[in-house]
Design a protein around this motif. Structure first.
Motif, PDB file in Angstrom:
ATOM      1  N   VAL A 184     -10.999  -0.566   2.269  1.00 18.27           N
ATOM      2  CA  VAL A 184     -11.134   0.644   1.448  1.00 18.27           C
ATOM      3  C   VAL A 184      -9.758   1.012   0.912  1.00 18.27           C
ATOM      4  N   ALA A 185      -9.656   1.139  -0.410  1.00 19.47           N
ATOM      5  CA  ALA A 185      -8.415   1.558  -1.062  1.00 19.47           C
ATOM      6  C   ALA A 185      -8.550   3.019  -1.469  1.00 19.47           C
ATOM      7  N   VAL A 186      -7.573   3.840  -1.072  1.00 23.93           N
ATOM      8  CA  VAL A 186      -7.598   5.269  -1.376  1.00 23.93           C
ATOM      9  C   VAL A 186      -6.475   5.596  -2.353  1.00 23.93           C
ATOM     10  N   ALA A 187      -6.847   6.221  -3.451  1.00 19.60           N
ATOM     11  CA  ALA A 187      -5.877   6.566  -4.492  1.00 19.60           C
ATOM     12  C   ALA A 187      -5.243   7.916  -4.200  1.00 19.60           C
ATOM     13  N   PRO A 188      -3.925   8.018  -4.283  1.00 15.65           N
ATOM     14  CA  PRO A 188      -3.276   9.325  -4.122  1.00 15.65           C
ATOM     15  C   PRO A 188      -3.563  10.222  -5.321  1.00 15.65           C
ATOM     16  N   ARG A 189      -3.509  11.496  -5.087  1.00 14.86           N
ATOM     17  CA  ARG A 189      -3.757  12.450  -6.163  1.00 14.86           C
ATOM     18  C   ARG A 189      -2.746  12.258  -7.288  1.00 14.86           C
ATOM     19  N   GLY A 190      -3.241  12.176  -8.530  1.00 11.53           N
ATOM     20  CA  GLY A 190      -2.366  12.098  -9.688  1.00 11.53           C
ATOM     21  C   GLY A 190      -2.053  10.698 -10.175  1.00 11.53           C
ATOM     22  N   ILE A 191      -2.571   9.647  -9.523  1.00 14.50           N
ATOM     23  CA  ILE A 191      -2.266   8.288  -9.955  1.00 14.50           C
ATOM     24  C   ILE A 191      -2.810   8.029 -11.363  1.00 14.50           C
ATOM     25  N   ARG A 192      -3.796   8.812 -11.773  1.00 13.46           N
ATOM     26  CA  ARG A 192      -4.348   8.668 -13.123  1.00 13.46           C
ATOM     27  C   ARG A 192      -3.301   8.946 -14.198  1.00 13.46           C
ATOM     28  N   LEU A 193      -2.206   9.634 -13.841  1.00 11.34           N
ATOM     29  CA  LEU A 193      -1.158   9.974 -14.804  1.00 11.34           C
ATOM     30  C   LEU A 193      -0.077   8.893 -14.886  1.00 11.34           C
ATOM     31  N   SER A 194      -0.139   7.899 -13.997  1.00 14.90           N
ATOM     32  CA  SER A 194       0.868   6.843 -13.976  1.00 14.90           C
ATOM     33  C   SER A 194       0.667   5.873 -15.142  1.00 14.90           C
ATOM     34  N   GLU A 195       1.773   5.345 -15.638  1.00 14.12           N
ATOM     35  CA  GLU A 195       1.711   4.351 -16.709  1.00 14.12           C
ATOM     36  C   GLU A 195       1.829   2.927 -16.179  1.00 14.12           C
ATOM     37  N   VAL A 196       1.962   2.775 -14.858  1.00 22.29           N
ATOM     38  CA  VAL A 196       2.048   1.439 -14.262  1.00 22.29           C
ATOM     39  C   VAL A 196       0.667   0.798 -14.294  1.00 22.29           C
ATOM     40  N   ASP A 197       0.582  -0.438 -14.763  1.00 22.41           N
ATOM     41  CA  ASP A 197      -0.737  -1.058 -14.923  1.00 22.41           C
ATOM     42  C   ASP A 197      -1.057  -2.119 -13.873  1.00 22.41           C
ATOM     43  N   ARG A 198      -0.066  -2.510 -13.061  1.00 18.37           N
ATOM     44  CA  ARG A 198      -0.319  -3.520 -12.041  1.00 18.37           C
ATOM     45  C   ARG A 198       0.435  -3.171 -10.755  1.00 18.37           C
ATOM     46  N   VAL A 199      -0.018  -3.748  -9.653  1.00 19.18           N
ATOM     47  CA  VAL A 199       0.675  -3.554  -8.375  1.00 19.18           C
ATOM     48  C   VAL A 199       2.037  -4.223  -8.452  1.00 19.18           C
ATOM     49  N   ARG A 200       3.086  -3.500  -8.033  1.00 21.23           N
ATOM     50  CA  ARG A 200       4.450  -4.030  -8.093  1.00 21.23           C
ATOM     51  C   ARG A 200       4.825  -4.771  -6.814  1.00 21.23           C
ATOM     52  N   GLU A 201       4.459  -4.200  -5.667  1.00 12.61           N
ATOM     53  CA  GLU A 201       4.782  -4.807  -4.376  1.00 12.61           C
ATOM     54  C   GLU A 201       3.758  -4.367  -3.349  1.00 12.61           C
ATOM     55  N   VAL A 202       3.427  -5.271  -2.436  1.00  6.60           N
ATOM     56  CA  VAL A 202       2.514  -4.956  -1.336  1.00  6.60           C
ATOM     57  C   VAL A 202       3.331  -4.788  -0.063  1.00  6.60           C
ATOM     58  N   THR A 203       3.162  -3.645   0.588  1.00  7.08           N
ATOM     59  CA  THR A 203       3.783  -3.400   1.892  1.00  7.08           C
ATOM     60  C   THR A 203       2.700  -3.489   2.954  1.00  7.08           C
ATOM     61  N   CYS A 204       2.985  -4.195   4.014  1.00  3.79           N
ATOM     62  CA  CYS A 204       2.030  -4.361   5.108  1.00  3.79           C
ATOM     63  C   CYS A 204       2.628  -3.773   6.370  1.00  3.79           C
ATOM     64  N   ALA A 205       1.985  -2.740   6.911  1.00  7.91           N
ATOM     65  CA  ALA A 205       2.457  -2.094   8.139  1.00  7.91           C
ATOM     66  C   ALA A 205       1.877  -2.847   9.327  1.00  7.91           C
ATOM     67  N   ILE A 206       2.693  -3.662   9.960  1.00 12.31           N
ATOM     68  CA  ILE A 206       2.242  -4.560  11.014  1.00 12.31           C
ATOM     69  C   ILE A 206       2.458  -3.932  12.385  1.00 12.31           C
ATOM     70  N   GLY A 207       1.427  -3.975  13.213  1.00 14.05           N
ATOM     71  CA  GLY A 207       1.535  -3.553  14.602  1.00 14.05           C
ATOM     72  C   GLY A 207       1.211  -4.707  15.522  1.00 14.05           C
ATOM     73  N   GLU A 208       1.009  -4.395  16.799  1.00 17.36           N
ATOM     74  CA  GLU A 208       0.752  -5.447  17.781  1.00 17.36           C
ATOM     75  C   GLU A 208      -0.643  -5.385  18.377  1.00 17.36           C
ATOM     76  N   ARG A 209      -1.449  -4.449  17.899  1.00 20.61           N
ATOM     77  CA  ARG A 209      -2.775  -4.313  18.472  1.00 20.61           C
ATOM     78  C   ARG A 209      -3.748  -5.321  17.874  1.00 20.61           C
ATOM     79  N   THR A 210      -4.970  -5.368  18.459  1.00 16.32           N
ATOM     80  CA  THR A 210      -6.008  -6.268  17.974  1.00 16.32           C
ATOM     81  C   THR A 210      -6.233  -6.064  16.481  1.00 16.32           C
ATOM     82  N   GLY A 211      -6.301  -7.166  15.738  1.00 14.89           N
ATOM     83  CA  GLY A 211      -6.532  -7.085  14.305  1.00 14.89           C
ATOM     84  C   GLY A 211      -5.277  -7.233  13.482  1.00 14.89           C
ATOM     85  N   ALA A 212      -4.092  -7.257  14.113  1.00 13.13           N
ATOM     86  CA  ALA A 212      -2.847  -7.366  13.351  1.00 13.13           C
ATOM     87  C   ALA A 212      -2.779  -8.691  12.599  1.00 13.13           C
TER      88      ALA A 212
END
Length: 295
Positions: free
Chosen positions: A133-161
Motif C-alpha cells: 500500500v502506497a500512501v500519498a502525503p498531503r499536497g503531493i498533487r501540487l508537486s511538479e516531479v513526475d517520477r520517483v527520484r530515489e527509493v529509501t528502504c528502512a531495513i530492520g532485523e525482524r521477520t520479513g526484512a
C-alpha cells in the motif's frame, strides 16, 4: 503491471491520483482508478432506492471522467465504480480481481498527525491488504516531479526484512532509480544487553546496514547506485528526521511481525515514520512462506 488507486473527489483523492501517476510513469504501470460506493440497502418503506443508487453511480463516473482528464498523456487509466460495505474492502477486492501490484491512497483525513493524517480507510488498508500500500502525503498533487527520484528502504532485523529488501531492490531495478538502505537506531532500549551502551547499539546497526548493503548489491546489476546509511536519535522520529529528503523520494517499510502471512499490519516503527516523513511511503506485506510472497 497494474496499480489500484482509491479515488474520491477530494484533495486527498487528487493526492492519491498524483502519486499513482508518478508511480505509473516510473514503473511503466497502468492505473485502475477506483471509486467504491456503499451498496443499496432495502428500507422499511415503500420508497424505491434503486434510482438513487444509479444516480450516485452516475455521479461517481463523472468524477472519474474529470479525474482521468487531468492525467498526462501516456499514462493508461481505466475507471471503475464498485459497491462495498467497506471502501478499503472494495479496494482490496479490486486489487485481487485485477491482479494489481499495489494499492495507492491519499493520506488526508482524520487520524495520525503529520503529513500523513490517516483516516479509517487508510488505517484499514494498512492492517489488512495483501499487496503493498502506497500512501500519498498531503499536497503531493501540487508537486511538479513526475517520477520517483530515489527509493529509501528502512531495513530492520525482524521477520520479513529480507522480503522488504527484495521488494525494494525489485522496485529500484524496475524504476532505474538509486536505492538507499537505512538503518534507523532509536537510542532508547532496543537491543537487550546493548541498551546501556549507545556506541554498541550504533555499531550493531552499522554492521547490520553493511550486511544488507552487500545483500542488495548481489541482487543488482554491477554499478547500480546503492548506498547504506545509519541514523540515530533519541526516538525513531528523531532518527528519521536526520535523513535528507527531496521531492520525488519514496520510502519503503515492512509490515509488523504481528501481520498474518501475506497481509499488512502497521507496526509501531512504521507508524512513527508515517508521522514525520513528507514523502510517499510504501508498506510491504510480510510472508511466512517464501513460495507465496505477494507479487
Amino acid at each position: 503491471m497494474r496499480l489500484v488507486v482509491g479515488y474520491l473527489a477530494t484533495p486527498g483523492g487528487a493526492d492519491a491520483l498524483a502519486l499513482g501517476v508518478r508511480l505509473a510513469r516510473t514503473l511503466g504501470a497502468e492505473i485502475e482508478l477506483c471509486i467504491v460506493l456503499p451498496p443499496d440497502r432495502p428500507l422499511p418503506t415503500l420508497v424505491n432506492t434503486g434510482g438513487y443508487q444509479q444516480m450516485l453511480a452516475g455521479q461517481a463516473r463523472e468524477w472519474l471522467d474529470d479525474a482521468r482528464a487531468t492525467v498526462p498523456a501516456g499514462v493508461v487509466v481505466t475507471p471503475h465504480v464498485s459497491f462495498s460495505d467497506s471502501f478499503a474492502g472494495g479496494l482490496i477486492g479490486a486489487a485481487v480481481r485485477l491482479d494489481a501490484a499495489g494499492i495507492v491512497v491519499g493520506g488526508a483525513g482524520g487520524g495520525l498527525a503529520g503529513s500523513f493524517s490517516l483516516g479509517s480507510v487508510v488505517n484499514e488498508l494498512l492492517h489488512s491488504a495483501p499487496v503493498p500500500v502506497a500512501v500519498a502525503p498531503r499536497g503531493i498533487r501540487l508537486s511538479e516531479v513526475d517520477r520517483v527520484r530515489e527509493v529509501t528502504c528502512a531495513i530492520g532485523e525482524r521477520t520479513g526484512a529480507d522480503l522488504l529488501l527484495e521488494t525494494a531492490v525489485a522496485a529500484s531495478r524496475a524504476a532505474g532509480t538509486p536505492l538507499r538502505l537505512v538503518s534507523l537506531v532509536a537510542l532508547d532500549p532496543v537491543f537487550g544487553v546493548l541498551r546501556s551502551d549507545p556506541d554498541a547499539v550504533r555499531e550493531h546497526a552499522l554492521t547490520h546496514a553493511r550486511r544488507m548493503l552487500e545483500a542488495a548489491k548481489e541482487s543488482l546489476p554491477q554499478g547500480f547506485p546503492v548506498t547504506a546509511a545509519v541514523t540515530d536519535g533519541a526516538t525513531v522520529e528523531d532518527a528519521v528526521n536526520k535523513l535528507a529528503w527531496r521531492d520525488g523520494d519514496l520510502i519503503m517499510v515492512g509490515s509488523s511481525r504481528l501481520a498474518a502471512p501475506r497481509r499488512l499490519f502497521l507496526g509501531s516503527t512504521a507508524a512513527k515514520i508515517l508521522r514525520v516523513v513528507e514523502v510517499p511511503i510504501v508498506v510491504v506485506p510480510r510472508s511466512q512462506d517464501r513460495e507465496e510472497k505477494p507479487r
